[in-house]
Design a protein around this motif. Structure first.
Motif, PDB file in Angstrom:
ATOM      1  N   ASN A   1       0.760  -1.283  -0.012  1.00 29.24           N
ATOM      2  CA  ASN A   1       0.105  -0.023  -0.020  1.00 29.24           C
ATOM      3  C   ASN A   1       0.885   1.273   0.026  1.00 29.24           C
ATOM      4  OD1 ASN A   1      -2.479  -1.317  -0.258  1.00 29.24           O
ATOM      5  ND2 ASN A   1      -2.376  -1.564   2.114  1.00 29.24           N
ATOM      6  N   ALA A   2       1.940   0.963   0.585  1.00 28.98           N
ATOM      7  CA  ALA A   2       2.764   2.333   0.711  1.00 28.98           C
ATOM      8  C   ALA A   2       3.537   2.525  -0.620  1.00 28.98           C
ATOM      9  CB  ALA A   2       3.871   2.202   1.949  1.00 28.98           C
ATOM     10  N   ALA A   3       3.776   1.701  -1.189  1.00 24.91           N
ATOM     11  CA  ALA A   3       4.481   1.600  -2.622  1.00 24.91           C
ATOM     12  C   ALA A   3       3.520   2.063  -3.699  1.00 24.91           C
ATOM     13  CB  ALA A   3       5.207   0.267  -2.883  1.00 24.91           C
ATOM     14  N   TYR A   4       2.362   1.636  -3.538  1.00 24.16           N
ATOM     15  CA  TYR A   4       1.524   2.025  -4.493  1.00 24.16           C
ATOM     16  C   TYR A   4       0.247   2.786  -3.904  1.00 24.16           C
ATOM     17  CZ  TYR A   4       4.395  -1.077  -7.171  1.00 24.16           C
ATOM     18  OH  TYR A   4       5.416  -1.632  -7.794  1.00 24.16           O
ATOM     19  N   HIS A   5       0.369   3.739  -3.386  1.00 25.47           N
ATOM     20  CA  HIS A   5      -0.878   4.371  -2.877  1.00 25.47           C
ATOM     21  C   HIS A   5      -1.877   4.935  -3.876  1.00 25.47           C
ATOM     22  CE1 HIS A   5       1.179   8.060  -3.266  1.00 25.47           C
ATOM     23  NE2 HIS A   5       2.188   7.478  -3.023  1.00 25.47           N
ATOM     24  N   ASP A   6      -1.413   5.159  -4.836  1.00 26.37           N
ATOM     25  CA  ASP A   6      -2.456   5.919  -5.938  1.00 26.37           C
ATOM     26  C   ASP A   6      -2.773   4.651  -7.009  1.00 26.37           C
ATOM     27  OD1 ASP A   6      -3.963   7.076  -7.904  1.00 26.37           O
ATOM     28  OD2 ASP A   6      -2.313   8.723  -8.104  1.00 26.37           O
ATOM     29  N   PRO A   7      -4.105   4.141  -6.743  1.00 18.79           N
ATOM     30  CA  PRO A   7      -4.534   3.044  -7.742  1.00 18.79           C
ATOM     31  C   PRO A   7      -4.726   3.519  -8.945  1.00 18.79           C
ATOM     32  CG  PRO A   7      -6.155   3.443  -5.809  1.00 18.79           C
ATOM     33  CD  PRO A   7      -4.901   4.324  -5.588  1.00 18.79           C
ATOM     34  N   ALA A   8      -5.242   4.779  -9.182  1.00 18.74           N
ATOM     35  CA  ALA A   8      -5.352   5.075 -10.547  1.00 18.74           C
ATOM     36  C   ALA A   8      -4.053   5.204 -11.398  1.00 18.74           C
ATOM     37  CB  ALA A   8      -5.983   6.532 -10.341  1.00 18.74           C
ATOM     38  N   ALA A   9      -3.057   5.583 -10.648  1.00 25.21           N
ATOM     39  CA  ALA A   9      -1.633   5.710 -11.446  1.00 25.21           C
ATOM     40  C   ALA A   9      -1.262   4.147 -11.908  1.00 25.21           C
ATOM     41  CB  ALA A   9      -0.692   6.629 -10.440  1.00 25.21           C
ATOM     42  N   LEU A  10      -1.553   3.343 -10.674  1.00 24.40           N
ATOM     43  CA  LEU A  10      -1.036   1.760 -10.988  1.00 24.40           C
ATOM     44  C   LEU A  10      -1.862   1.353 -12.266  1.00 24.40           C
ATOM     45  CD1 LEU A  10       0.206  -0.630 -10.336  1.00 24.40           C
ATOM     46  CD2 LEU A  10      -1.571  -0.882  -8.512  1.00 24.40           C
ATOM     47  N   TYR A  11      -3.175   1.733 -12.056  1.00 22.53           N
ATOM     48  CA  TYR A  11      -3.891   1.294 -13.153  1.00 22.53           C
ATOM     49  C   TYR A  11      -3.342   1.697 -14.560  1.00 22.53           C
ATOM     50  CZ  TYR A  11      -7.617   0.279 -16.552  1.00 22.53           C
ATOM     51  OH  TYR A  11      -8.297  -0.101 -17.839  1.00 22.53           O
ATOM     52  N   LYS A  12      -3.068   2.886 -14.701  1.00 27.41           N
ATOM     53  CA  LYS A  12      -2.641   3.662 -15.758  1.00 27.41           C
ATOM     54  C   LYS A  12      -1.216   2.811 -16.174  1.00 27.41           C
ATOM     55  CE  LYS A  12      -3.019   8.157 -17.183  1.00 27.41           C
ATOM     56  NZ  LYS A  12      -2.739   9.503 -16.773  1.00 27.41           N
ATOM     57  N   ASP A  13      -0.350   2.518 -15.255  1.00 25.79           N
ATOM     58  CA  ASP A  13       0.771   2.078 -15.479  1.00 25.79           C
ATOM     59  C   ASP A  13       0.706   0.392 -16.129  1.00 25.79           C
ATOM     60  OD1 ASP A  13       2.473   3.933 -14.537  1.00 25.79           O
ATOM     61  OD2 ASP A  13       3.150   2.770 -12.650  1.00 25.79           O
ATOM     62  N   LEU A  14      -0.245  -0.176 -15.481  1.00 27.16           N
ATOM     63  CA  LEU A  14      -0.506  -1.434 -16.030  1.00 27.16           C
ATOM     64  C   LEU A  14      -1.141  -1.416 -17.438  1.00 27.16           C
ATOM     65  CD1 LEU A  14      -2.138  -3.121 -12.791  1.00 27.16           C
ATOM     66  CD2 LEU A  14       0.072  -3.569 -13.683  1.00 27.16           C
ATOM     67  N   ARG A  15      -1.977  -0.534 -17.533  1.00 26.12           N
ATOM     68  CA  ARG A  15      -2.440  -0.395 -19.059  1.00 26.12           C
ATOM     69  C   ARG A  15      -1.353  -0.060 -20.059  1.00 26.12           C
ATOM     70  NH1 ARG A  15      -6.570  -2.547 -21.079  1.00 26.12           N
ATOM     71  NH2 ARG A  15      -8.683  -1.527 -20.387  1.00 26.12           N
ATOM     72  N   GLY A  16      -0.459   0.635 -19.519  1.00 26.80           N
ATOM     73  CA  GLY A  16       0.877   1.185 -20.573  1.00 26.80           C
ATOM     74  C   GLY A  16       1.553  -0.096 -20.710  1.00 26.80           C
ATOM     75  N   SER A  17       1.780  -0.974 -19.868  1.00 31.31           N
ATOM     76  CA  SER A  17       3.000  -1.977 -19.930  1.00 31.31           C
ATOM     77  C   SER A  17       2.395  -2.952 -21.019  1.00 31.31           C
ATOM     78  CB  SER A  17       3.081  -2.567 -18.516  1.00 31.31           C
ATOM     79  OG  SER A  17       2.670  -3.980 -18.592  1.00 31.31           O
ATOM     80  N   GLU A  18       3.592  -3.194 -21.583  1.00 35.77           N
ATOM     81  CA  GLU A  18       3.498  -4.163 -22.827  1.00 35.77           C
ATOM     82  C   GLU A  18       3.872  -5.518 -22.725  1.00 35.77           C
ATOM     83  OE1 GLU A  18       5.337  -2.309 -26.056  1.00 35.77           O
ATOM     84  OE2 GLU A  18       3.989  -0.869 -26.110  1.00 35.77           O
ATOM     85  N   ALA A  19       4.937  -5.652 -21.877  1.00 35.05           N
ATOM     86  CA  ALA A  19       5.468  -7.006 -21.756  1.00 35.05           C
ATOM     87  C   ALA A  19       4.988  -7.872 -20.555  1.00 35.05           C
ATOM     88  CB  ALA A  19       7.062  -6.661 -21.362  1.00 35.05           C
TER      89      ALA A  19
END
Ligand code: ATP
Ligand code: MG
Length: 780
Positions: free
Chosen positions: A146-164
């Motif tokens: 939770n401390a590392a990923y406190h912004d789920p919206a940003a996390l989701y964006k990252d996941l969306r953008g990741s290809e590999a």
């Protein structure tokens, strides 16, 4: 989904994500301050769920939410910076109290009404397990995640953008699968998903797609963090906001569809359904007191003084009684029941059954009798509608104190002025301790022996007439009101030999009879499922028929046949009235029609079921039972060519669903109507009164069929039901034959043992009569 809705959902969620992320931070330091996410949504001042957004996102469980607070936890009292927020803290404390009240009444929905509202339904087992499934190690891992990923919206964006796709170990994949399996099983997550209009039926699909998405795009660090947390509630909590982001982007159509279904089954704020009544400043006078205290009398005085007025009765028989009384006193009054319209020339007053109330007319005074019936599981909605919707300057409510508190609440919501008038019984009801000692020979003139089944009523009548000099009249629910009235008159009239009444609880409401003493033959009854004790409120109502003011016997007595029942009778009479927390509601046809448009091609019975599952209700209301309507709807499913409105009307026809003959006739009438042919009653007329119980039952059911025809004729156009006069004549005839049959009846009923044998098999256990303390003492 319109872009507007998507935008608002996203804004809603973004704000929620802030709350969630702050919550996570907070969880790390103050685990004890858990509260429901839903609670925060309805109380965090910045929440768009309560904002004035152009398209308002409405939480499906909005009004239930408070009720669920006790149920579970999620968020805490922090602002978005993770700091303690005094304001929220106090909000939460306020809510805690409300929540306890709400949750109690929530469970009432299950117990009393048997209505399970899917949207309000929390999987208790799932949720109560929530947050208890974590080990110290996984808690620690969760905090780190939770401390590392406190912004789920940003996390989701990252996941969306990741290809590999990350290279994971076998055991990591296995744990990941378990975590998603755990997520899919989480009742808590399924319930929380309703807030973004992911319905419970779609939830598993949404989770499966989310899992696939996550597996495709996962980032090694996140996965490893999650694997450390394991298949736990913390993992669900962590994934949930990311899941929300995913759903909003991935399933706009499903969300929109479910939202529109939910919105169209909205039964919240029923007071706003009647804008004209709301535009008026009504004065509500609550005549509150026990039986035989003059409540109805006083309300009727005001009714008769008024320029025009409406009296709403719980029973046809009582509507007729008021109609007669008021006309006899020189106030012209018409009669309106489902089956009967008697228009008196120049009449400006109407006596009607409560189901016939029109909220279109304007009245100076309206009287709603037996207002406590608002809490009736099946018919309550008619009283609620009358109270909320009647356009009358003055509304007089007559009833016991059980609904006083909720009426106060309703009046504060409608803005009506409430005046309370409290009454005492004219004379106290006296309990005769001696009882009838189990012997019907001890019956006296002026007694009303109350039994709770038709068979018992006849057994008692036959026994009294055989062993004593008394003659008995009978009153029970299956008799037409005309016959009940004829029997009541026969009993009230002193000039004949009929001086004892044997009756069911059908005498319980409002009727004024010349009863000296009410004798309970038993105090248990079959409720359609098993034998249960007669509820205290009903015992009081029935016992209250004895010793009415102005009758031949102004001093009322009550007792039981058996000594062992006496304690229960006394207990019932002493019991204070239980406070009612919820009153009944049922959708109007227009609401059902709107809902039907959202779920096209659904069979009507299914539609009603679906509505029951999806409808939203405020905490003070329950959805009235409609199993009976669903059964009729099922039967009529085969009839083609009925419009939704026609079907709705046919399904509400007064039919005894356990009577195959009546059901057959209803089916026939509906199919004739659907072919646009004039509906007739294909039924011959018996020539003479009944000679045995089977013939009596036959007369009763014939009358029910005729009564149904008359009711339908008032719902549909005359051209479809052109034989009203003929049917009315047949009904009058049968009511007379029934009256004759009852006065002559002297046949032997089926033996009790035979019936008991049959019942025992079906019952499979039930209530046993309460053991009498007196008997216990005597045995000692
Ligand atoms: N002021 C009065 N003068 C004459 N008779 C009265 C008066 N008040 C009541 N009564 C009579 O007393 C009897 C009982 O009154 P009423 O029916 O109003 O009681 P209630 O409180 O409505 O009882 P229930 O709860 O059983 O309906 C009726 O027969 C009524 O006519
Ligand atoms: Mg009354």
């Amino acid at each position: 989904m319109t872009r507007g809705v998507a935008r608002v959902l996203r804004r809603a969620y973004t704000s929620r994500a802030r709350v969630l992320s702050s919550t996570r931070n907070f969880h790390t330091c103050r685990e004890t301050h858990c509260r429901s996410l839903s609670y925060l949504e309805s109380h965090v001042p910045t929440s768009p769920f309560s904002s004035d957004s152009p398209v308002r996102v409405h939480l499906p469980w909005n009004d239930y939410t408070l009720g669920f607070c006790k149920v579970r936890c999620f968020s805490s009292t922090v602002d978005k910076n993770g700091e303690n927020d005094e304001k929220l803290e106090s909000n939460i404390e306020d809510c805690e109290e409300e929540s306890l009240v709400g949750s109690d009444s929530e469970s009432d929905d299950y117990d009393e009404e048997g209505v399970v509202n899917e949207l309000g339904d929390v999987d208790d087992s799932a949720v109560s397990d929530a947050f208890s499934n974590n080990s110290a190690e996984s808690n620690e891992a969760a905090r780190a995640l939770n401390a590392a990923y406190h912004d789920p919206a940003a996390l989701y964006k990252d996941l969306r953008g990741s290809e590999a796709r990350s290279n994971l170990q076998r055991n990591e994949w296995d744990t990941l699968h378990e975590i998603f399996g755990y997520f899919a099983q989480s009742g808590w997550a399924a319930n929380q998903s309703l807030a973004i209009y992911i319905g419970k039926s779609f939830f598993p699909t949404a989770v499966a797609k989310f899992r696939d998405f996550f597996f495709e795009t996962c980032n090694l660090e996140v996965v490893q963090g999650l694997v450390r947390v394991g298949p736990t509630d913390d993992a669900v909590k962590f994934l949930f906001p990311v899941f929300v982001e995913f759903c909003i982007e991935e399933f706009p159509d499903e969300i929109q569809r479910f939202k529109s279904v939910v919105d169209s089954a909205d039964l919240t704020k029923p007071a706003t359904w009647f804008p004209f009544a709301r535009a008026m400043k009504r004065k509500i006078v609550y005549h509150c007191g026990p039986t035989n205290s003059g409540k109805t009398y006083n309300a009727l005085q005001r009714f008769m003084e008024a320029e025009n007025g409406l009296y709403c009765s719980p029973l046809r028989l009582l509507a007729m009684e008021v109609f007669d009384k008021v006309n006899a006193l020189g106030v012209y009054c018409s009669l309106l029941t489902g089956q009967e319209k008697k228009h008196v020339p120049f009449a400006k007053h109407v006596s009607c059954t409560v189901e016939m109330v029109s909220t279109d007319e304007l009245y100076e005074v309206a009287v709603i009798d037996e207002i406590q019936m608002m809490a009736d599981p099946s018919r309550g909605h008619a009283w609620t509608k009358a109270l909320l919707g009647l356009k009358a300057d003055e509304i007089h409510l007559c009833g016991d104190p059980s609904v006083l508190e909720i009426v106060r609440k309703m009046c504060s919501e409608t803005g009506d002025e409430l005046v309370e008038e409290h009454y005492e019984r004219f004379k106290p009801l006296v309990v005769e301790g001696k009882t009838l000692l189990g012997d019907l020979k001890n019956v006296k003139s002026g007694d009303c022996v109350v039994a709770f089944s038709r068979r018992e009523i006849f057994e008692v009548k036959m026994a009294i007439e055989k062993h004593t000099k008394h003659r008995c009249c009978v009153i029970y629910g299956a008799l037409p009101p005309e016959t009940r009235r004829q029997q009541a008159n026969l009993f009230n009239d002193q000039e004949n030999e009929y001086d004892v009444l044997v009756a069911s609880d059908a005498v319980g409401m409002g009727l004024n009879l010349n009863i000296r003493r009410v004798v309970f033959y038993s105090l248990s009854k079959y409720n359609g499922d098993k034998v249960v004790p007669v509820p205290a409120s009903q015992v009081k109502q029935i016992a209250g028929r004895a010793g009415r003011r102005g009758s031949r016997y102004p001093d009322g007595l009550t007792t039981t046949l058996h000594l062992e029942d006496l304690t229960y009778l006394i207990e019932c009479l002493q019991q204070p009235f239980d406070e009612v927390r919820k009153v009944g509601l049922f959708p109007f046809f227009e609401q059902i029609e709107l809902f039907a448009a959202k779920v096209p091609d659904m069979a009507f019975s299914k539609l009603l079921e679906h509505f029951g599952k999806h409808c939203r209700l405020d905490g003070s209301y329950f959805l009235c039972r409609h199993d009976h309507v669903k059964k009729v709807a099922n039967m009529l499913e085969k009839v083609q060519g009925l419009s939704l409105e026609d079907r709705f009307n046919f399904c509400f026809a007064p039919v005894n669903i356990r009577n195959p003959k009546a059901m057959y006739h209803l089916y026939r009438m509906a199919s004739t109507y659907s072919q646009d042919m004039p509906v007739n009653v294909a039924m011959g007329m018996p020539k003479s009164s009944a000679r045995n119980d089977t013939e009596l039952l036959d007369l009763e059911s014939r009358h029910q069929v005729l009564s149904m025809y008359l009711w339908l004729s008032n719902q549909f156009e005359e051209k479809n039901f052109p034989f009203v006069e003929k049917v009315e004549a047949m009904a009058t005839n049968i009511a007379e034959l029934l009256g004759e049959s009852l006065t002559k009846a002297n046949w032997k009923m089926e033996s009790k043992e035979e019936v008991m044998k049959g019942q025992k098999k079906e019952d499979g256990g039930g209530y046993e009569r309460p053991v009498s303390l007196i008997k216990l003492v005597r045995n000692k």
